[in-house]
Design a protein around this motif. Structure first.
Motif, PDB file in Angstrom:
ATOM      1  N   PHE A  32       0.826  -1.203   0.000  1.00  0.00           N
ATOM      2  CA  PHE A  32       0.000   0.000   0.000  1.00  0.00           C
ATOM      3  C   PHE A  32       0.861   1.255   0.000  1.00  0.00           C
ATOM      4  O   PHE A  32       1.917   1.293   0.629  1.00  0.00           O
ATOM      5  N   ALA A  33       0.364   2.280  -0.693  1.00  0.00           N
ATOM      6  CA  ALA A  33       0.997   3.596  -0.678  1.00  0.00           C
ATOM      7  C   ALA A  33      -0.100   4.634  -0.843  1.00  0.00           C
ATOM      8  O   ALA A  33      -1.001   4.460  -1.665  1.00  0.00           O
ATOM      9  N   SER A  34      -0.025   5.692  -0.069  1.00  0.00           N
ATOM     10  CA  SER A  34      -1.032   6.743  -0.206  1.00  0.00           C
ATOM     11  C   SER A  34      -0.722   7.576  -1.448  1.00  0.00           C
ATOM     12  O   SER A  34       0.439   7.737  -1.834  1.00  0.00           O
ATOM     13  N   TRP A 110     -19.825  11.650   2.996  1.00  0.00           N
ATOM     14  CA  TRP A 110     -20.457  10.518   3.663  1.00  0.00           C
ATOM     15  C   TRP A 110     -19.610   9.923   4.785  1.00  0.00           C
ATOM     16  O   TRP A 110     -20.143   9.457   5.786  1.00  0.00           O
ATOM     17  N   PHE A 111     -18.296   9.886   4.610  1.00  0.00           N
ATOM     18  CA  PHE A 111     -17.437   9.156   5.553  1.00  0.00           C
ATOM     19  C   PHE A 111     -16.422  10.034   6.280  1.00  0.00           C
ATOM     20  O   PHE A 111     -15.762   9.581   7.205  1.00  0.00           O
ATOM     21  N   GLY A 112     -16.222  11.269   5.825  1.00  0.00           N
ATOM     22  CA  GLY A 112     -15.297  12.178   6.487  1.00  0.00           C
ATOM     23  C   GLY A 112     -13.897  12.121   5.904  1.00  0.00           C
ATOM     24  O   GLY A 112     -13.584  11.306   5.030  1.00  0.00           O
ATOM     25  N   LYS A 113     -13.084  13.027   6.415  1.00  0.00           N
ATOM     26  CA  LYS A 113     -11.723  13.196   5.914  1.00  0.00           C
ATOM     27  C   LYS A 113     -10.796  13.460   7.092  1.00  0.00           C
ATOM     28  O   LYS A 113     -11.181  14.090   8.064  1.00  0.00           O
ATOM     29  N   GLN A 114      -9.567  12.977   6.985  1.00  0.00           N
ATOM     30  CA  GLN A 114      -8.553  13.211   8.009  1.00  0.00           C
ATOM     31  C   GLN A 114      -7.583  14.286   7.521  1.00  0.00           C
ATOM     32  O   GLN A 114      -7.477  14.524   6.329  1.00  0.00           O
ATOM     33  N   GLU A 115      -6.888  14.895   8.439  1.00  0.00           N
ATOM     34  CA  GLU A 115      -5.902  15.909   8.068  1.00  0.00           C
ATOM     35  C   GLU A 115      -4.610  15.282   7.539  1.00  0.00           C
ATOM     36  O   GLU A 115      -3.856  15.912   6.821  1.00  0.00           O
ATOM     37  N   SER A 116      -4.364  14.032   7.928  1.00  0.00           N
ATOM     38  CA  SER A 116      -3.141  13.360   7.480  1.00  0.00           C
ATOM     39  C   SER A 116      -3.429  11.882   7.272  1.00  0.00           C
ATOM     40  O   SER A 116      -4.476  11.379   7.674  1.00  0.00           O
ATOM     41  N   CYS A 117      -2.489  11.200   6.650  1.00  0.00           N
ATOM     42  CA  CYS A 117      -2.640   9.772   6.389  1.00  0.00           C
ATOM     43  C   CYS A 117      -2.574   8.986   7.691  1.00  0.00           C
ATOM     44  O   CYS A 117      -1.940   9.410   8.660  1.00  0.00           O
ATOM     45  N   MET A 118      -3.216   7.816   7.700  1.00  0.00           N
ATOM     46  CA  MET A 118      -3.178   6.968   8.892  1.00  0.00           C
ATOM     47  C   MET A 118      -1.773   6.408   9.104  1.00  0.00           C
ATOM     48  O   MET A 118      -0.991   6.280   8.161  1.00  0.00           O
ATOM     49  N   ILE A 119      -1.481   6.078  10.348  1.00  0.00           N
ATOM     50  CA  ILE A 119      -0.216   5.423  10.676  1.00  0.00           C
ATOM     51  C   ILE A 119      -0.536   3.957  10.884  1.00  0.00           C
ATOM     52  O   ILE A 119      -1.317   3.608  11.762  1.00  0.00           O
ATOM     53  N   PRO A 120       0.026   3.082  10.046  1.00  0.00           N
ATOM     54  CA  PRO A 120      -0.311   1.653  10.158  1.00  0.00           C
ATOM     55  C   PRO A 120       0.204   1.036  11.460  1.00  0.00           C
ATOM     56  O   PRO A 120       1.216   1.470  12.011  1.00  0.00           O
ATOM     57  N   LYS A 121      -0.505   0.028  11.896  1.00  0.00           N
ATOM     58  CA  LYS A 121      -0.091  -0.712  13.093  1.00  0.00           C
ATOM     59  C   LYS A 121       1.225  -1.421  12.800  1.00  0.00           C
ATOM     60  O   LYS A 121       1.498  -1.810  11.656  1.00  0.00           O
ATOM     61  N   PRO A 122       2.050  -1.632  13.819  1.00  0.00           N
ATOM     62  CA  PRO A 122       3.370  -2.242  13.594  1.00  0.00           C
ATOM     63  C   PRO A 122       3.346  -3.590  12.876  1.00  0.00           C
ATOM     64  O   PRO A 122       4.224  -3.877  12.074  1.00  0.00           O
ATOM     65  N   VAL A 124       1.558  -4.613  10.448  1.00  0.00           N
ATOM     66  CA  VAL A 124       1.350  -4.514   8.996  1.00  0.00           C
ATOM     67  C   VAL A 124       2.182  -3.405   8.368  1.00  0.00           C
ATOM     68  O   VAL A 124       2.110  -3.180   7.160  1.00  0.00           O
ATOM     69  N   ARG A 125       2.995  -2.736   9.151  1.00  0.00           N
ATOM     70  CA  ARG A 125       3.785  -1.600   8.667  1.00  0.00           C
ATOM     71  C   ARG A 125       4.643  -1.959   7.450  1.00  0.00           C
ATOM     72  O   ARG A 125       4.800  -1.165   6.539  1.00  0.00           O
TER      73      ARG A 125
END
Length: 130
Positions: A32-34, A110-122, A124-125
């Motif tokens: 995955f990559a944003s 419908w689902f909202g927006k974040q200010e930054s990308c999520m930080i994956p859990k260790p 699955v990082r």
């Protein structure tokens, strides 16, 4: 063979979709990559996709897929019953993409927006390229 999914890292629906895929991808087939990250931007450029794209992107064997093509190809590698959604590829692309575009156009509302990308859990990082 690893497959790369480029997704909107600030979209709540997209981040939830990434977690959904991870939980149903027993072979860890996907990376995955944003779209907002360095790797995502480089891949968009490499595959001649506009940075303003309003779609998930799946890259497999040097081929980029977008919109419903990307979603249904991703589904084909997930666990049951989700892999059976890939049969929807038999529908004409314009029909599939119309539904995709409706969701994409309204996803922030419908689902909202974040200010930054999520930080994956260790755990699955390693599957995230940025």
């Amino acid at each position: 063979m690893k497959k790369t999914i480029l997704y909107d890292g600030t979209c709540n629906f997209c981040n939830t979709s990434v977690q959904f895929i991870i939980n149903r991808d027993p072979k860890s087939s996907f990376l995955f990559a944003s779209l907002q990250g360095k790797t995502g931007k480089e891949m968009l450029k490499k595959y001649k996709i506009k940075e303003e794209i309003d779609s998930i992107v799946l890259i497999v064997d040097e081929q980029a897929y977008t919109k419903s093509d990307a979603v249904l190809r991703i589904c084909s590698d997930l666990t049951s019953p989700w892999k059976y959604m890939s049969v929807l590829q038999a529908l004409p692309r314009f029909m599939r993409d119309t539904v995709y575009e409706l969701i994409a156009k309204n996803r922030y509302r419908w689902f909202g927006k974040q200010e930054s990308c999520m930080i994956p859990k260790p755990d699955v990082r390693k599957r995230f390229l940025d």
